[in-house]
Design an enzyme around this catalytic site. Structure first.
Site, mmCIF file in Angstrom:
data_model
loop_
_atom_site.group_PDB
_atom_site.id
_atom_site.type_symbol
_atom_site.label_atom_id
_atom_site.label_comp_id
_atom_site.label_asym_id
_atom_site.label_seq_id
_atom_site.Cartn_x
_atom_site.Cartn_y
_atom_site.Cartn_z
ATOM 1 N N GLU A 123 15.774 0.598 -0.652
ATOM 2 C CA GLU A 123 14.389 0.804 -0.933
ATOM 3 C C GLU A 123 13.839 1.882 -0.085
ATOM 4 O OE1 GLU A 123 11.862 -2.770 -0.689
ATOM 5 O OE2 GLU A 123 13.283 -4.022 -1.774
ATOM 6 N N GLU A 190 9.143 0.457 -9.254
ATOM 7 C CA GLU A 190 8.346 -0.639 -9.434
ATOM 8 C C GLU A 190 6.965 -0.546 -9.329
ATOM 9 O OE1 GLU A 190 10.212 -3.862 -7.153
ATOM 10 O OE2 GLU A 190 8.677 -5.388 -7.787
#
Ligand code: KIV
Length: 272
Positions: A123, A190
């Site tokens: 991430e 996301e």
């Protein structure tokens, strides 16, 4: 679609970039164990993500932060043993790549060697670029993850939609380009506005796989326990439930309990 071992053509990172070029959408789901991964793979999914969402759905933690590298390797290896066709991506868990690119490389090498994964996911954008470069330099394919990054939940303070403001949207687009230039083969995006996600997908040549990012991206990913209706409390707007497995499994277990109590099970044909 049924998959026979002899005729199976593996999905590779190259196949995914060809799919983007052809405008063919990429399907991706999570799995964490052998049995579920067998079903998901035989159904013909393109990518299986061994997500650190295992921390929530398998172990019952509130966040993805507690899961360890050893646990991710256990889940990854279980999934890899099941898979014949899909590309298997394993998440680098929180704390194993952010601070130090050497540690990032060591964590990735462990995932590749001990779980036999095809790729790792991590991430972040510019903040983790050094780690991304170091992992890629060892020949390990890397998938990025931008937008809502659950490992940073304590920084965000909320699971709300990200990058609604211009400044954050600009950084997200820059980060996507940085990850592409570094050599990442795809990026998960996301919970961001659909217009921004579409713009990102059109601005980079690598596949953008959305979750809560609209349909203007190159593919979609969901957590398998959410889309099958095994989890009950989690109901974001982007989630489509394809089943209510919680109710089905609970019903089956209740029937079994009743059969045991009433000595209906086992019957004469079910004993020796
Ligand atoms: O861990 C995970 O399951 C993920 C998906 C939500 C993309 O990162």
């Amino acid at each position: 679609m049924s998959i026979h071992k002899e005729s199976v053509k593996r999905v590779t990172t190259h196949v995914l970039s060809e799919m983007k070029l052809k405008g063919e959408k990429i399907s991706m789901l999570t799995s964490y164990d052998y049995s579920m991964a067998t079903i998901v793979d035989r159904a013909g999914i393109d990518v299986i993500l061994v997500g650190d969402s295992a921390s929530n759905v398998m172990a019952g933690h509130e966040t993805t932060l507690p899961i360890t590298l050893d646990q991710m390797i256990y889940h990854g290896a279980s999934v890899v043993r099941a898979v014949q066709r899909a590309l298997v991506v394993v998440d680098l868990p929180f704390g194993t790549y952010q601070g130090n690119s050497k540690e990032a490389l060591n964590s990735s090498i462990r995932i590749m060697k001990e779980a036999s994964a095809d790729a790792v996911k991590l991430e972040g954008g510019s903040e983790v670029l050094e780690s991304v470069n170091r992992i890629l330099s060892a020949g390990i394919p890397v998938m990025g993850h931008l937008g809502l990054t659950p490992q940073s939940i304590h920084k965000f303070g909320t699971y709300a939609v990200r990058a609604k403001e211009e400044e954050e949207a600009k950084k997200l687009l820059e980060d996507a380009k940085l990850l592409e230039e570094a050599g990442c083969f795809a990026i998960v995006l996301e919970k961001v506005p659909a217009t921004l996600a579409k713009k990102v997908a059109e601005s980079v040549s690598i596949p953008i796989i959305g979750i809560g990012a609209g349909n203007g991206v190159d593919g979609q990913v969901l957590v398998i326990h959410d889309m099958l209706g095994i989890t009950q409390e989690f109901s974001p707007r982007f989630l489509r439930r394809y089943h209510n497995l919680f109710a089905e499994i609970k019903g089956a277990v209740e029937t079994y309990i009743g059969d045991v109590k009433s000595i209906d099970f086992p019957n004469e044909r079910e004993q020796y």
